[in-house]
Design an enzyme around this catalytic site. Structure first.
Site, mmCIF file in Angstrom:
data_model
loop_
_atom_site.group_PDB
_atom_site.id
_atom_site.type_symbol
_atom_site.label_atom_id
_atom_site.label_comp_id
_atom_site.label_asym_id
_atom_site.label_seq_id
_atom_site.Cartn_x
_atom_site.Cartn_y
_atom_site.Cartn_z
ATOM 1 N N ASP A 267 -60.299 32.705 89.387
ATOM 2 C CA ASP A 267 -60.251 32.640 90.858
ATOM 3 C C ASP A 267 -60.621 33.981 91.483
ATOM 4 O O ASP A 267 -61.345 34.041 92.480
ATOM 5 C CB ASP A 267 -58.850 32.224 91.335
ATOM 6 N N ASP B 132 -55.099 34.955 88.745
ATOM 7 C CA ASP B 132 -55.999 34.080 87.976
ATOM 8 C C ASP B 132 -57.373 34.740 87.925
ATOM 9 O O ASP B 132 -58.036 34.901 88.954
ATOM 10 C CB ASP B 132 -56.092 32.710 88.657
ATOM 11 N N ARG C 232 -56.181 22.487 79.585
ATOM 12 C CA ARG C 232 -54.836 22.230 79.092
ATOM 13 C C ARG C 232 -54.411 20.822 79.486
ATOM 14 O O ARG C 232 -54.373 20.486 80.663
ATOM 15 C CB ARG C 232 -53.876 23.266 79.663
ATOM 16 N N THR D 290 -49.273 17.133 77.250
ATOM 17 C CA THR D 290 -48.897 17.797 75.986
ATOM 18 C C THR D 290 -48.949 19.323 76.128
ATOM 19 O O THR D 290 -48.406 20.036 75.290
ATOM 20 C CB THR D 290 -49.868 17.403 74.863
HETATM 21 N N1 URA Z 1 -55.072 33.241 83.040
HETATM 22 C C1 URA Z 1 -55.296 34.013 84.135
HETATM 23 O O1 URA Z 1 -56.369 33.963 84.722
HETATM 24 N N2 URA Z 1 -54.323 34.832 84.549
HETATM 25 C C2 URA Z 1 -53.138 34.945 83.938
HETATM 26 O O2 URA Z 1 -52.298 35.743 84.362
HETATM 27 C C3 URA Z 1 -52.920 34.123 82.804
HETATM 28 C C4 URA Z 1 -53.898 33.285 82.378
#
Ligand code: URA
Length: 210
Positions: free
Chosen positions: A204, A201, A105, A109
């Site tokens: 992660d 995430d 990302r 922008t």
């Molecule tokens: N990507 C992720 O890994 N977790 C989220 O909650 C949103 C996007």
């Protein structure tokens, strides 16, 4: 079931998903559970594959036996978290062709920018299954589908673990032909674009990074 969205409510999927959501679940368990869930979800995403028959000979007689029609499937992982779902689905469909889409990302922008794109040939003749555990804003998933359509893909299915209503709306607005298979539709996105209640995430959690 929203239009073109299937929620896999099977008890095994839901039970495993709950363990994955818990914040103290280890990366090792998270990866293992994701792999197990991807097996179960692969049944759903492949349920409507076109079929044909093949004339075969059993030890007793000849028969017209069912086979999946057409070219080998294409599995497309959206890096990096998609790889967690990819591993499991590949165990079930080992002959599938595999592609990868890498997007980040842009901090200014906030739009997805492609940094890697390598997909199988002849996508127009293959059922294409895109995997990414989290359908959050939908921006990167929609961008990945845009790229796949430019490469010829026509029958595209999107498989995720969790979806936010915002992501579903975005995907259905941009690509109403793409069916979505998910294990749950959560409440909403927070200000950082995370799915709530979610699981954090996914990359992660899977790889033990922060
Ligand atoms: N990507 C992720 O890994 N977790 C989220 O909650 C949103 C996007």
């Amino acid at each position: 079931m929203t239009n073109n969205v299937t929620v896999v409510t099977h008890p095994l999927v839901q039970h495993k998903l709950t363990i994955m959501r818990e914040k103290d679940t280890s990366s090792k368990s998270f990866r293992q559970l994701l792999r197990e869930i991807s097996h179960l979800m692969a049944y759903e995403v492949t349920r409507t594959l076109p079929m044909t028959t093949k004339r075969i000979e059993t030890p007793l007689c000849e028969m017209d036996a069912p086979m999946i029609e057409g070219k080998k499937l294409a599995l497309i992982s959206i890096l990096r978290a998609g790889n967690g779902l990819l591993d499991g689905i590949l165990e079930l469909i080992p002959a599938a062709r595999v592609g990868f889409v890498g997007l980040y990302r842009d901090p200014e922008t906030l739009q997805p920018v492609q940094y890697y794109f390598k997909v199988p040939t002849q996508l127009e003749d293959r059922v294409t299954i895109v995997v990414d555990p989290m359908l959050a804003t939908g921006n990167s998933s929609v961008a990945a589908v845009d790229l796949l359509k430019k490469s010829g893909a026509r029958d595209i299915r999107f498989m995720c673990l969790l979806a936010a209503p915002e992501g579903i709306k975005r995907m259905q607005g941009a690509h109403p032909d793409v069916s979505i298979v998910t294990a749950a539709i959560d409440s909403h996105l927070n200000d950082h674009g995370y799915i709530v209640p979610g699981l954090g995430d996914a990359g992660d959690r899977m790889f033990g990074t922060k």
